[in-house]
Design a protein around this motif. Structure first.
Motif, PDB file in Angstrom:
ATOM      1  N   CYS A  81      65.810  51.088  92.302  1.00 12.62           N
ATOM      2  CA  CYS A  81      65.073  49.780  92.147  1.00 12.62           C
ATOM      3  C   CYS A  81      64.951  49.044  93.834  1.00 12.62           C
ATOM      4  O   CYS A  81      63.919  48.584  94.059  1.00 12.62           O
ATOM      5  CB  CYS A  81      65.852  48.816  91.513  1.00 12.62           C
ATOM      6  N   GLN A  82      65.918  49.398  94.568  1.00 11.65           N
ATOM      7  CA  GLN A  82      65.727  49.237  95.966  1.00 11.65           C
ATOM      8  C   GLN A  82      64.587  49.917  96.828  1.00 11.65           C
ATOM      9  O   GLN A  82      63.844  49.436  97.169  1.00 11.65           O
ATOM     10  CB  GLN A  82      67.130  49.633  96.816  1.00 11.65           C
ATOM     11  N   ALA A  83      64.509  51.230  96.263  1.00 13.60           N
ATOM     12  CA  ALA A  83      63.130  52.110  96.664  1.00 13.60           C
ATOM     13  C   ALA A  83      61.814  51.377  96.356  1.00 13.60           C
ATOM     14  O   ALA A  83      60.843  51.414  97.088  1.00 13.60           O
ATOM     15  CB  ALA A  83      63.152  53.401  96.282  1.00 13.60           C
ATOM     16  N   LYS A  84      61.813  50.558  95.214  1.00 14.88           N
ATOM     17  CA  LYS A  84      60.523  49.750  94.766  1.00 14.88           C
ATOM     18  C   LYS A  84      60.250  48.587  95.813  1.00 14.88           C
ATOM     19  O   LYS A  84      59.310  48.385  96.033  1.00 14.88           O
ATOM     20  CB  LYS A  84      60.590  49.364  93.467  1.00 14.88           C
ATOM     21  N   HIS A  85      61.352  48.069  96.380  1.00 11.97           N
ATOM     22  CA  HIS A  85      61.316  46.810  97.267  1.00 11.97           C
ATOM     23  C   HIS A  85      61.060  47.373  98.650  1.00 11.97           C
ATOM     24  O   HIS A  85      60.624  46.275  99.479  1.00 11.97           O
ATOM     25  CB  HIS A  85      62.440  46.016  97.160  1.00 11.97           C
ATOM     26  N   ASP A  86      61.549  48.526  99.124  1.00 14.42           N
ATOM     27  CA  ASP A  86      61.241  48.831 100.572  1.00 14.42           C
ATOM     28  C   ASP A  86      59.832  49.478 100.765  1.00 14.42           C
ATOM     29  O   ASP A  86      59.222  49.876  99.735  1.00 14.42           O
ATOM     30  CB  ASP A  86      62.385  50.125 100.879  1.00 14.42           C
ATOM     31  N   PRO A  87      59.378  49.090 101.922  1.00 15.27           N
ATOM     32  CA  PRO A  87      58.126  49.691 102.356  1.00 15.27           C
ATOM     33  C   PRO A  87      58.116  51.371 102.070  1.00 15.27           C
ATOM     34  O   PRO A  87      59.077  51.815 102.526  1.00 15.27           O
ATOM     35  CB  PRO A  87      57.675  49.250 103.774  1.00 15.27           C
ATOM     36  N   PRO A  88      56.717  51.690 101.804  1.00 19.29           N
ATOM     37  CA  PRO A  88      56.923  53.170 101.693  1.00 19.29           C
ATOM     38  C   PRO A  88      56.963  54.023 103.040  1.00 19.29           C
ATOM     39  O   PRO A  88      56.622  53.196 104.199  1.00 19.29           O
ATOM     40  CB  PRO A  88      55.351  53.530 101.230  1.00 19.29           C
ATOM     41  N   ARG A  89      57.549  55.014 103.167  1.00 19.21           N
ATOM     42  CA  ARG A  89      57.814  55.753 104.277  1.00 19.21           C
ATOM     43  C   ARG A  89      56.727  56.823 104.798  1.00 19.21           C
ATOM     44  O   ARG A  89      56.221  57.352 103.697  1.00 19.21           O
ATOM     45  CB  ARG A  89      59.411  56.571 104.253  1.00 19.21           C
ATOM     46  N   GLY A  90      56.460  57.126 105.930  1.00 19.63           N
ATOM     47  CA  GLY A  90      55.561  58.165 106.115  1.00 19.63           C
ATOM     48  C   GLY A  90      54.133  57.931 105.986  1.00 19.63           C
ATOM     49  O   GLY A  90      53.358  58.860 106.149  1.00 19.63           O
ATOM     50  N   GLN A  91      53.931  56.685 105.648  1.00 19.24           N
ATOM     51  CA  GLN A  91      52.322  56.199 105.496  1.00 19.24           C
ATOM     52  C   GLN A  91      51.897  55.842 106.638  1.00 19.24           C
ATOM     53  O   GLN A  91      52.387  55.123 107.503  1.00 19.24           O
ATOM     54  CB  GLN A  91      52.179  55.329 104.439  1.00 19.24           C
TER      55      GLN A  91
END
Length: 128
Positions: free
Chosen positions: A109-119
């Motif tokens: 669920c935290q990953a859904k709120h965090d900005p995407p990585r590597g983009q």
């Protein structure tokens, strides 16, 4: 969660709070210590950078203290809810709670709120 785990979580939260309070707020120096004296441009830029870093550190510290206080209240008022994700209501992984004892969300669920990585931006006008 077992009483021993709850007690360990309380100790971890109290230690985290003591560490944050012990560090104290970062001092934000005035931008121009002597308003009459001419300052060099490099010193001015460095001073502004140090102010920004100190301000960000203080904001982060305040946020952590707020999260720790919220987690301690949860332990007091609803100990059965401590260690459960506030979105999916699943157990938060014990290792995650060891590292971040004030975690509200499980890793998924935290990953859904965090900005995407590597983009990266695809074009100069792509600001997402």
């Amino acid at each position: 969660m077992k009483p021993a785990k709850l007690a360990a979580a309380r100790r971890a939260l109290l230690a985290l709070r003591a560490e944050a309070l012990g560090a104290g707020p970062a001092r934000i120096e005035p931008n121009r210590p002597d308003p009459v004296a001419a300052t060099d441009e490099d010193a001015q830029a460095l001073s502004e950078m140090m102010q920004t870093l100190s301000s960000e550190r203080n904001k982060t510290q305040a946020k952590v203290l707020g999260e720790v206080a919220r987690a301690l209240r949860k332990l007091d008022e609803a100990p059965d809810d401590y260690g459960r994700c506030e979105e999916c209501e699943e157990e938060i992984a014990p290792r995650r709670l060891e590292v971040v004892p004030h975690a509200r969300l499980c890793a998924e669920c935290q990953a859904k709120h965090d900005p995407p990585r590597g983009q990266t931006r695809r074009s100069i006008t792509d600001y997402r």
